[in-house]
Motif scaffolding. Structure first.
Motif, PDB file in Angstrom:
ATOM      1  N   TYR A 119       0.823  -1.215   0.000  1.00 27.27           N
ATOM      2  CA  TYR A 119       0.000   0.000   0.000  1.00 27.27           C
ATOM      3  C   TYR A 119       0.856   1.264   0.000  1.00 27.27           C
ATOM      4  CZ  TYR A 119      -4.769  -1.811   0.598  1.00 27.27           C
ATOM      5  OH  TYR A 119      -6.004  -2.398   0.389  1.00 27.27           O
ATOM      6  N   GLY A 120       2.171   1.093   0.001  1.00 27.81           N
ATOM      7  CA  GLY A 120       3.057   2.247   0.019  1.00 27.81           C
ATOM      8  C   GLY A 120       3.378   2.758   1.405  1.00 27.81           C
ATOM      9  N   ALA A 121       3.050   1.988   2.447  1.00 29.53           N
ATOM     10  CA  ALA A 121       3.303   2.418   3.823  1.00 29.53           C
ATOM     11  C   ALA A 121       4.726   2.064   4.252  1.00 29.53           C
ATOM     12  CB  ALA A 121       2.285   1.783   4.770  1.00 29.53           C
ATOM     13  N   ARG A 122       5.091   2.469   5.452  1.00 30.80           N
ATOM     14  CA  ARG A 122       6.376   2.131   6.046  1.00 30.80           C
ATOM     15  C   ARG A 122       6.213   2.135   7.563  1.00 30.80           C
ATOM     16  NH1 ARG A 122       9.614   7.891   4.825  1.00 30.80           N
ATOM     17  NH2 ARG A 122       7.955   9.255   5.614  1.00 30.80           N
ATOM     18  N   TRP A 123       7.065   1.377   8.240  1.00 30.02           N
ATOM     19  CA  TRP A 123       7.025   1.355   9.703  1.00 30.02           C
ATOM     20  C   TRP A 123       7.580   2.649  10.289  1.00 30.02           C
ATOM     21  CZ3 TRP A 123       6.134  -1.786  14.108  1.00 30.02           C
ATOM     22  CH2 TRP A 123       5.402  -2.947  13.867  1.00 30.02           C
ATOM     23  N   PHE A 124       8.699   3.120   9.741  1.00 27.38           N
ATOM     24  CA  PHE A 124       9.391   4.286  10.296  1.00 27.38           C
ATOM     25  C   PHE A 124       9.858   5.198   9.169  1.00 27.38           C
ATOM     26  CE2 PHE A 124      10.331   0.651  13.128  1.00 27.38           C
ATOM     27  CZ  PHE A 124       9.769   1.117  14.314  1.00 27.38           C
ATOM     28  N   ASP A 125       9.925   6.496   9.466  1.00 29.54           N
ATOM     29  CA  ASP A 125      10.549   7.434   8.538  1.00 29.54           C
ATOM     30  C   ASP A 125      12.065   7.413   8.782  1.00 29.54           C
ATOM     31  OD1 ASP A 125      11.187   9.057  10.730  1.00 29.54           O
ATOM     32  OD2 ASP A 125       9.728  10.615  10.241  1.00 29.54           O
ATOM     33  N   VAL A 181      -6.613 -25.269  -7.476  1.00 29.94           N
ATOM     34  CA  VAL A 181      -5.892 -24.136  -6.889  1.00 29.94           C
ATOM     35  C   VAL A 181      -5.119 -23.391  -7.963  1.00 29.94           C
ATOM     36  CG1 VAL A 181      -4.278 -23.385  -5.100  1.00 29.94           C
ATOM     37  CG2 VAL A 181      -5.656 -25.441  -4.739  1.00 29.94           C
ATOM     38  N   GLY A 182      -5.299 -22.073  -7.974  1.00 33.32           N
ATOM     39  CA  GLY A 182      -4.523 -21.204  -8.851  1.00 33.32           C
ATOM     40  C   GLY A 182      -3.603 -20.322  -8.028  1.00 33.32           C
ATOM     41  N   PHE A 183      -2.608 -19.716  -8.677  1.00 28.20           N
ATOM     42  CA  PHE A 183      -1.606 -18.915  -7.972  1.00 28.20           C
ATOM     43  C   PHE A 183      -1.406 -17.578  -8.669  1.00 28.20           C
ATOM     44  CE2 PHE A 183      -0.663 -23.424  -7.540  1.00 28.20           C
ATOM     45  CZ  PHE A 183      -0.694 -23.569  -6.164  1.00 28.20           C
ATOM     46  N   ALA A 184      -1.140 -16.551  -7.876  1.00 26.17           N
ATOM     47  CA  ALA A 184      -0.877 -15.208  -8.407  1.00 26.17           C
ATOM     48  C   ALA A 184       0.087 -14.495  -7.476  1.00 26.17           C
ATOM     49  CB  ALA A 184      -2.182 -14.426  -8.533  1.00 26.17           C
ATOM     50  N   LYS A 185       0.651 -13.393  -7.950  1.00 24.88           N
ATOM     51  CA  LYS A 185       1.569 -12.616  -7.127  1.00 24.88           C
ATOM     52  C   LYS A 185       0.842 -11.968  -5.952  1.00 24.88           C
ATOM     53  CE  LYS A 185       4.801 -11.368 -10.845  1.00 24.88           C
ATOM     54  NZ  LYS A 185       5.375 -10.230 -11.602  1.00 24.88           N
ATOM     55  N   PHE A 186       1.597 -11.646  -4.913  1.00 28.08           N
ATOM     56  CA  PHE A 186       1.055 -10.885  -3.790  1.00 28.08           C
ATOM     57  C   PHE A 186       0.477  -9.591  -4.358  1.00 28.08           C
ATOM     58  CE2 PHE A 186       0.986  -8.262  -0.035  1.00 28.08           C
ATOM     59  CZ  PHE A 186       0.843  -9.152   1.032  1.00 28.08           C
ATOM     60  N   PRO A 187      -0.737  -9.191  -3.942  1.00 24.50           N
ATOM     61  CA  PRO A 187      -1.389  -8.021  -4.558  1.00 24.50           C
ATOM     62  C   PRO A 187      -0.661  -6.717  -4.240  1.00 24.50           C
ATOM     63  CG  PRO A 187      -2.943  -9.361  -3.283  1.00 24.50           C
ATOM     64  CD  PRO A 187      -1.573  -9.829  -2.921  1.00 24.50           C
ATOM     65  N   ASN A 188      -0.946  -5.718  -5.055  1.00 22.61           N
ATOM     66  CA  ASN A 188      -0.496  -4.368  -4.736  1.00 22.61           C
ATOM     67  C   ASN A 188      -1.675  -3.415  -4.871  1.00 22.61           C
ATOM     68  OD1 ASN A 188      -0.453  -4.572  -7.636  1.00 22.61           O
ATOM     69  ND2 ASN A 188       0.652  -2.639  -7.686  1.00 22.61           N
ATOM     70  N   LYS A 189      -1.573  -2.282  -4.236  1.00 25.16           N
ATOM     71  CA  LYS A 189      -2.602  -1.264  -4.343  1.00 25.16           C
ATOM     72  C   LYS A 189      -2.460  -0.560  -5.692  1.00 25.16           C
ATOM     73  CE  LYS A 189      -4.592   2.668  -1.847  1.00 25.16           C
ATOM     74  NZ  LYS A 189      -4.586   3.610  -2.998  1.00 25.16           N
ATOM     75  N   ASP A 190      -3.568  -0.172  -6.273  1.00 29.22           N
ATOM     76  CA  ASP A 190      -3.519   0.556  -7.541  1.00 29.22           C
ATOM     77  C   ASP A 190      -2.543   1.727  -7.436  1.00 29.22           C
ATOM     78  OD1 ASP A 190      -5.939  -0.602  -9.200  1.00 29.22           O
ATOM     79  OD2 ASP A 190      -6.664  -0.328  -7.147  1.00 29.22           O
TER      80      ASP A 190
END
Length: 438
Positions: free
Chosen positions: A202-208, A281-290
């Motif tokens: 989602y574009g987040a981070r734990w720390f700046d 069962v199908g497989f896909a990459k870990f999702p990302n936010k638009d």
């Protein structure tokens, strides 16, 4: 000396000569997941070849394992000779001289065959301090039959918008079919492994860059809000108690439309002996936010290490070399098929045509591992390394505390806003106390 006394002494001496040597016992602390339990069942070839070594197993739930081995190694307790640890602990513990270097496992071990990202994650200054039993990234596993029946498509590069639409369409709570199953059990390596990876996407981070916590950011608010929305509307009941093993069981029983978790799960959900949906069962990459080019950056290796406090380091080295060798992989394949081979550790496995043919998830697993960027897990500037964790000693305690807040929110005990505020306050306090924030 009488003849009878000489005879008795001779008999005793003869008897002493045939007494077997006392075997050396090594104690192995490991996690209670399928691959590690399989390892315990496969040890006959090791004990047959090493009759002077006995194996004693301590098998624990993930959170308990981490707590016990951390306490033991930090106090030089010497309770264990082999530890099952991951990419988080290895560089931190090696820097404290708590681990035995493993740069002398012999030419047959073929250390150059280890996948470069995994070998690097388990090394400090090019010295290996743990050897990978299996390695993983994270990906989407989904029911192809449910997706088809619901008229939805999950692309190879899905977004979270796509995942939400598919989860909604696949949900049928009346038949106990839940659109999505995600980790909710609190722990830095349980729900926070998933939520940290999700936040990265989602574009987040734990720390700046100044180590200020970022739970008051818009990106973290979106991450947790969407996670709770997914799980509340389309997830199973009691999800705040579900970790990897619980969700694996739900998926194998046909109760989950989508499961996003460690790539290592793929061999278990496609196992016809234990999974009712093995051929669906199908497989896909870990999702990302638009608009965010980041698929989670998850990289983990459950690995075997030897604590410096071990009284039997040489025997322990023999065991860890055997358990993570190419020969062990071949033993598993001979017993249970190539699909069951420990994934994610060796280049030779992914060049093996038999493995590629039997493991439909092989290519996606390798793609995910090689794409993980643990040096920069967020698209924003960060002062730390690590993928689904922050590679600082304090993260173990901080991550678990935050995980408890987020699990409580999933259980309906607090709102997303309150959970994020508590995470921000608690983490700021601990980082200040530890000296990161001046």
């Amino acid at each position: 000396m009488s003849m009878m006394w000489r005879s008795l002494m001779g008999a005793c001496a003869a008897t002493a000569l045939v007494f077997p040597a006392v075997a050396e016992t090594i104690t192995i602390a490991t996690v209670n997941n399928g691959d590690m339990i399989r390892m315990q069942k496969m040890t006959k070839s090791f004990t047959d070849a090493n009759p002077d070594i006995q194996l004693e197993w301590v098998t624990l739930e993930e959170n308990i394992l981490r707590e016990r081995v951390t306490t033991d190694i930090a106090t030089s307790g010497g309770q264990y000779d082999v530890l099952t640890i991951g990419t988080y602990e290895v560089p931190i513990w090696a820097a404290q001289d708590w681990l035995v270097a493993l740069d002398d496992l012999g030419d047959d071990y073929d250390v150059d065959d280890l996948l470069p990202p995994v070998r690097a994650a388990l090394s400090v200054e090019d010295t290996l301090y743990a050897v990978p039993f299996y390695a993983e990234s994270a990906m989407v596993m989904y029911r192809t039959d449910l997706a088809e029946a619901a008229g939805v498509t999950i692309s190879e590069n899905p977004t979270w918008t796509e995942i939400k639409a598919a989860a909604e369409a696949m949900t049928d709570k009346g038949s106990e079919t839940y659109g999505i199953c995600l980790r909710g059990k609190p722990g830095w390596g349980e729900n926070m492994a998933f939520l940290t990876a999700m936040s990265n996407s989602y574009g987040a981070r734990w720390f700046d860059p100044e180590w200020n916590p970022q739970f008051d950011s818009a990106e973290w608010n979106e991450t947790l809000t969407d996670y709770l929305d997914l799980m509340t509307n389309y997830g199973p009941p009691g999800a705040s108690s579900n970790g990897f093993n619980e969700n694996l069981s739900l998926f194998q029983q046909g109760k989950c439309g989508i499961w996003i978790d460690a790539t290592v799960a793929a061999s278990f959900v496609t196992d016809p002996a234990n999974s009712t949906v093995a051929d669906k069962v199908g497989f896909a990459k870990f999702p990302n936010k638009d608009g965010v080019d980041n698929h989670g950056n998850w990289l983990w290796a459950w690995s075997l290490a030897i604590p410096s406090s071990s009284n039997s380091p040489d025997a322990a080295k023999k065991f860890v070399a055997w358990a993570t060798s190419k020969a062990y992989t071949e033993e598993v394949a001979a017993a249970e098929g190539w699909r069951a081979a420990p994934p994610g550790t060796r280049t030779s496995l992914y060049e093996n045509a038999e493995y590629q043919a039997e493991a439909p998830f092989a290519a996606m697993t390798l793609t995910a591992i090689e794409a993980a960027n643990t040096q920069k897990s967020s698209v924003q500037d960060i002062p730390y390394t690590g993928g689904q964790f922050v590679a600082i000693p304090e993260f173990q305690g901080i991550g678990t505390a935050v995980g408890q807040q987020f699990s409580a929110a999933l259980a309906g005990q607090m709102s997303a806003t309150d959970a994020l505020a508590a995470a921000q306050a608690n983490t700021t306090r601990e980082m200040t106390r530890a000296g990161y924030i001046k």
